[in-house]
Design a protein around this motif. Structure first.
Motif, mmCIF file in Angstrom:
data_model
loop_
_atom_site.group_PDB
_atom_site.id
_atom_site.type_symbol
_atom_site.label_atom_id
_atom_site.label_comp_id
_atom_site.label_asym_id
_atom_site.label_seq_id
_atom_site.Cartn_x
_atom_site.Cartn_y
_atom_site.Cartn_z
ATOM 1 N N ARG A 162 59.005 27.312 87.962
ATOM 2 C CA ARG A 162 60.309 26.893 87.570
ATOM 3 C C ARG A 162 61.048 27.986 86.768
ATOM 4 O O ARG A 162 62.241 28.270 86.981
ATOM 5 C CB ARG A 162 60.135 25.592 86.728
ATOM 6 C CG ARG A 162 61.587 24.924 86.691
ATOM 7 C CD ARG A 162 61.424 23.523 86.171
ATOM 8 N NE ARG A 162 61.105 23.695 84.697
ATOM 9 C CZ ARG A 162 60.459 23.142 84.023
ATOM 10 N NH1 ARG A 162 59.403 22.291 84.543
ATOM 11 N NH2 ARG A 162 60.052 23.363 82.917
ATOM 12 N N GLU A 165 62.206 30.604 89.062
ATOM 13 C CA GLU A 165 63.536 30.070 89.878
ATOM 14 C C GLU A 165 64.601 30.043 88.875
ATOM 15 O O GLU A 165 65.834 30.414 89.414
ATOM 16 C CB GLU A 165 63.221 28.662 90.405
ATOM 17 C CG GLU A 165 62.263 28.734 91.449
ATOM 18 C CD GLU A 165 61.427 27.362 91.712
ATOM 19 O OE1 GLU A 165 61.134 27.268 93.183
ATOM 20 O OE2 GLU A 165 61.773 26.223 91.070
ATOM 21 N N ASN A 184 62.216 37.268 93.309
ATOM 22 C CA ASN A 184 62.018 36.936 94.416
ATOM 23 C C ASN A 184 60.562 36.888 94.963
ATOM 24 O O ASN A 184 59.714 36.157 95.665
ATOM 25 C CB ASN A 184 62.972 37.048 95.578
ATOM 26 C CG ASN A 184 64.245 36.343 95.448
ATOM 27 O OD1 ASN A 184 64.142 35.183 95.310
ATOM 28 N ND2 ASN A 184 65.240 37.029 95.483
ATOM 29 N N LEU A 187 58.324 35.258 92.727
ATOM 30 C CA LEU A 187 58.215 33.627 93.211
ATOM 31 C C LEU A 187 57.421 33.508 94.339
ATOM 32 O O LEU A 187 56.923 32.492 94.605
ATOM 33 C CB LEU A 187 59.781 33.129 93.208
ATOM 34 C CG LEU A 187 59.765 31.882 93.893
ATOM 35 C CD1 LEU A 187 59.386 30.893 92.746
ATOM 36 C CD2 LEU A 187 61.574 31.559 94.200
#
Length: 194
Positions: A162, A165, A184, A187
């Motif tokens: 989280r 993000e 990215n 993630l």
């Protein structure tokens, strides 16, 4: 005192409701009452929360309700800090710690038990669950000779995913293409590990 007031206001949200009416008279004045408004007045039905005793003559268990709210607050802090806590559910533990390195489960009488092992920065964290709730944990520092060679980083917890993000979505980071690519990639790696 501020925390007590906040907890009491949260308690009020979880209590049974009683009907009240907000009436607006033709002259614009507003009144509140338990019966429906007279004809010609604007009416709005309100649901007010009140605590009815479980049995007549008994007082509500405010101390128990406050203690439950305090327990939930401590669990949220433990999840945010990435550490286990007694009375956490398995879902809360997964959010705090991510996937365990090893796990075993069994049954003792009517109780389902789980033993989980997590590795964090040269430490072994053993967590015991009974019926999906943490009942004990032990944080042990690995002996220098027993420490494994630096291995791949353990899977990211739900909290860490989280956080990545959030970094991606920050306005200040949106125009920074190299940072966006790196975030990215982090993630995708974090989600693939889970």
């Amino acid at each position: 005192m501020r925390h007590v007031l906040a907890l009491l206001s949260l308690l009020a949200l979880s209590l049974p409701a009683a009907a009240q009416y907000r009436c607006r008279a033709a002259d614009g004045s507003i009144s509140f009452q338990q019966q429906p408004c007279p004809e010609g007045a604007g009416q709005q039905k309100l649901e007010l929360r009140i605590d009815a005793p479980a049995t007549p003559g008994t007082a509500p268990d405010y101390k128990g309700q406050l203690s439950e709210l305090e327990r939930q607050r401590k669990i949220r802090e433990a999840v945010a800090a990435g550490r286990p806590m007694v009375s956490m559910t398995r879902t809360e533990l997964d959010a705090a710690m991510g996937a365990p390195v090893r796990s075993s489960s069994g049954q003792v009488g009517p109780d389902l038990t789980e033993q989980l092992l997590y590795q964090r920065a040269g430490r072994s964290i053993y967590v015991s669950l009974s019926n999906g709730v943490v009942v004990a944990f032990d944080d042990v520092e690995a002996a220098p000779s027993a420490r494994p060679a630096p291995a791949a980083r353990p899977c990211a917890s739900a909290r860490e995913i989280r956080d990545i993000e959030i970094e991606i979505s920050k306005l200040a980071n949106r125009d920074n293409k190299p940072l966006q690519l790196e975030l990215n990639k982090r993630l995708l790696d974090a989600k693939a590990c889970r």
